[in-house]
Design a protein around this motif. Structure first.
Motif, PDB file in Angstrom:
ATOM      1  N   TYR A   1       0.896  -1.251  -0.154  1.00  0.00           N
ATOM      2  CA  TYR A   1      -0.171   0.087   0.001  1.00  0.00           C
ATOM      3  C   TYR A   1       0.931   1.307   0.153  1.00  0.00           C
ATOM      4  O   TYR A   1       0.447   2.288  -0.438  1.00  0.00           O
ATOM      5  N   ALA A   2       2.104   1.100   0.577  1.00  0.00           N
ATOM      6  CA  ALA A   2       2.901   2.157   0.628  1.00  0.00           C
ATOM      7  C   ALA A   2       3.129   2.832  -0.914  1.00  0.00           C
ATOM      8  O   ALA A   2       3.358   3.935  -1.212  1.00  0.00           O
ATOM      9  N   VAL A   3       3.282   2.085  -1.898  1.00  0.00           N
ATOM     10  CA  VAL A   3       3.382   2.373  -3.413  1.00  0.00           C
ATOM     11  C   VAL A   3       2.391   3.397  -3.677  1.00  0.00           C
ATOM     12  O   VAL A   3       2.421   4.522  -4.377  1.00  0.00           O
ATOM     13  N   LEU A   4       1.144   3.119  -3.622  1.00  0.00           N
ATOM     14  CA  LEU A   4      -0.119   3.885  -3.817  1.00  0.00           C
ATOM     15  C   LEU A   4       0.103   5.147  -3.119  1.00  0.00           C
ATOM     16  O   LEU A   4      -0.131   6.140  -3.453  1.00  0.00           O
ATOM     17  N   TYR A   5       0.413   5.265  -1.870  1.00  0.00           N
ATOM     18  CA  TYR A   5       0.484   6.284  -1.019  1.00  0.00           C
ATOM     19  C   TYR A   5       1.475   7.386  -1.607  1.00  0.00           C
ATOM     20  O   TYR A   5       1.139   8.593  -1.562  1.00  0.00           O
ATOM     21  N   ARG A   6       2.738   7.005  -1.654  1.00  0.00           N
ATOM     22  CA  ARG A   6       3.714   7.663  -2.092  1.00  0.00           C
ATOM     23  C   ARG A   6       3.688   8.308  -3.315  1.00  0.00           C
ATOM     24  O   ARG A   6       4.239   9.361  -3.885  1.00  0.00           O
ATOM     25  N   THR A   7       2.984   7.510  -4.385  1.00  0.00           N
ATOM     26  CA  THR A   7       2.939   7.909  -5.960  1.00  0.00           C
ATOM     27  C   THR A   7       1.719   8.892  -5.663  1.00  0.00           C
ATOM     28  O   THR A   7       1.788   9.677  -6.504  1.00  0.00           O
ATOM     29  N   ALA A   8       0.925   8.614  -4.922  1.00  0.00           N
ATOM     30  CA  ALA A   8      -0.491   9.680  -4.862  1.00  0.00           C
ATOM     31  C   ALA A   8       0.237  11.038  -4.381  1.00  0.00           C
ATOM     32  O   ALA A   8      -0.150  12.093  -4.935  1.00  0.00           O
ATOM     33  N   PHE A   9       0.772  10.994  -3.244  1.00  0.00           N
ATOM     34  CA  PHE A   9       1.336  12.132  -2.620  1.00  0.00           C
ATOM     35  C   PHE A   9       2.375  12.708  -3.839  1.00  0.00           C
ATOM     36  O   PHE A   9       2.394  14.091  -3.881  1.00  0.00           O
ATOM     37  N   ARG A  10       3.165  12.125  -4.439  1.00  0.00           N
ATOM     38  CA  ARG A  10       4.123  12.904  -5.345  1.00  0.00           C
ATOM     39  C   ARG A  10       3.251  13.426  -6.475  1.00  0.00           C
ATOM     40  O   ARG A  10       3.523  14.686  -6.873  1.00  0.00           O
TER      41      ARG A  10
END
Length: 496
Positions: free
Chosen positions: A354-363
């Motif tokens: 889930y960290a992938v979704l969060y970091r790409t969304a934030f970016r």
């Protein structure tokens, strides 16, 4: 074991074939229709039953909700002015519904279709987690029964492909095998399922509610939704959707006869990865509700462990796997064999936390900020994640429930002075709670889906097919996919 496929066998198989596809107005259904027509223009007929009052209405629905979509842009370019006539020659819209015998098709049309059909793909489903029990059973279970009855009428039928969901296994942990459900099998020890008894219960409950003097439509709907959830949890499933999809698989196992049957179980389906239109998506898929909430700044916290695997698979890969599995099992020697189950999943071969979704969304939203009501850029905010339900509920009480109680009291004392503030906070609270209620079970899912059957299917494919019909999750760079394809796709096609 899947036999090796001949060179370019997948497009070749569909030449001069007649196919019936249910659920064609849905996301996967559209991708499948487009792909078949693009890779094999010599397909004979594609029958598309859609809910409609008559033939003219069915034709209108297919034109606006299927072939009129941007997804068909490549085909439109390829055929130019002949696009419409090509579609009319290949596609047969039917005013029908899987809730009825023979999908509601009658007379000469039914006789002709039954005689011609080589493949049935059942992609129709109600995917509402908390659907009315009677409605969920009608579509997800009785629909399968009607498909099997129709299949018996088709002398030239070669294979049935049924789209299920990987989450029919409920909240199972560890490695989940590609295995069909046995008759009456449940997820709770000491319980036994009887599909006919469940159908009777839903029917009797609906009749009883309709006969009550004070029974409103709203009351009936609420009671039937609660019944579905209670029955699901009685046997170990978290919601009505996955429970009735499991029942549908069991019904298929009971009634299939000796026709080769394939069940494809996708996990969380996301936007198109490669072709024909990267990023194309329709409707709010599971994780996209979270993305949209984040984009609109309505999501300050969520129940999820960022280290847990978010099992996602792009829609075009699911369709590629469906087509490959159809071809692999459509042969006379497959008759009478066990139901084949394929997990269209990524958690084993290429897990995405889930960290992938969060970091790409934030970016993404930091670099492409949304615009506020006054034209100002909206800054991407951090989200608090909680890996346990207890910690999440404690946070929600402190952050929302106590302030809401205080605002409510102040409102009463100050004649509604804080109404706007109260309503805004209450809306955010309800939004987060609704999201967690719906998607929390996915966010804390601890299972991993085995895809050994899918890997055998991949290895059996010819080189040309493995490129044109790629469904290997290892070929995806998740950071790249979410940042460059999926999130822009959600912004363009869902948020518009």
């Amino acid at each position: 074991m899947v036999a090796a496929m001949e060179e370019g066998r997948i497009p070749g198989y569909f030449k001069n074939k007649s196919i019936l596809i249910t659920g064609s107005t849905g996301f996967l259904g559209k991708i499948l229709v487009e792909k078949i027509l693009r890779v094999q223009p010599d397909v004979k007929k594609i029958y598309l039953p859609v809910r409609a009052a008559d033939a003219a209405s069915a034709k209108q629905r297919v034109e606006t909700e299927v072939i009129g979509k941007e997804l068909f842009g490549l085909l439109r370019e390829k055929h130019g002015n002949g696009f419409q006539s090509f579609m009319e020659e290949k596609i047969v819209p039917l005013a029908g519904d899987i809730m009825y015998e023979n999908f509601g098709v009658e007379g000469s049309q039914l006789r002709e279709m039954s005689r011609e059909l080589n493949v049935i793909v059942n992609g129709a489903a109600t995917t509402n987690f908390y659907e009315r029990y009677d409605v969920a059973l009608d579509v997800n279970v009785m629909g399968v029964k009607h498909m099997c009855q129709l299949a018996e009428r088709c002398p030239n039928l070669e294979v049935i492909l049924h789209v299920s969901t990987a989450y029919v296994v409920g909240e199972k942990q560890g490695l989940v095998q590609e295995r069909a459900f046995g008759k009456g099998e449940t997820l709770r020890a000491g319980t036994q399922l009887d599909i006919d008894a469940e159908l009777r219960m839903a029917r009797d409950s609906r009749k009883q509610l309709a006969e009550e003097e004070d029974g409103s439509e709203k009351k009936e709907r609420k009671a039937m939704k609660e019944l579905g959830l209670a029955r699901a949890r009685e046997f170990g499933w978290p919601n009505t959707y996955v429970f009735t999809k499991a029942l549908g698989e069991m019904m298929l196992g009971q009634l299939r006869g000796d026709i080769p049957v394939v069940i494809v179980r996708p996990s969380i389906i996301t936007s198109i990865h490669k072709d024909p239109l990267p990023g194309w998506i329709e409707g709010t898929r599971t994780i996209d509700a979270i993305l949209i909430g984040y984009a609109k700044q309505n999501l300050s916290c969520f129940l999820a462990d960022l280290d847990f695997t978010m099992d996602v698979i792009p829609g075009d890969m699911v369709v590629n796997a469906m087509m490959a599995a159809t071809v692999a099992h459509a042969s006379p020697e497959r008759r009478g064999q066990q139901t084949a189950v394929y997990h269209a999943t990524s958690s084993l071969r290429n897990p995405a936390p889930y960290a992938v979704l969060y970091r790409t969304a934030f970016r993404y939203f930091s670099e492409h900020p949304r615009v506020g009501k006054k034209g100002e850029p909206v800054r991407a905010c951090k989200v608090h994640f909680f890996s346990t339900i207890a910690a999440f509920h404690l946070y929600m009480v402190i952050k929302y429930k106590l302030p809401l109680e205080l605002l409510h009291l102040l409102n009463l004392l100050c004649c509604g002075l804080f109404s706007q503030l109260y309503n805004d906070l209450n809306r955010k609270y309800k939004f987060v709670m609704q999201l967690v209620d719906l998607y929390g079970p996915f966010a804390l899912f601890k299972g991993c889906f085995d895809d050994g059957n899918m890997e055998k299917l991949r290895l059996a494919m010819a080189v040309d097919d493995s490129v044109a019909f790629n469904f290997d999750p290892k070929s995806i760079d998740w950071d790249d996919y979410f940042y460059k394809i999926h999130i822009p796709g959600v912004v363009k096609y869902v948020l518009k």
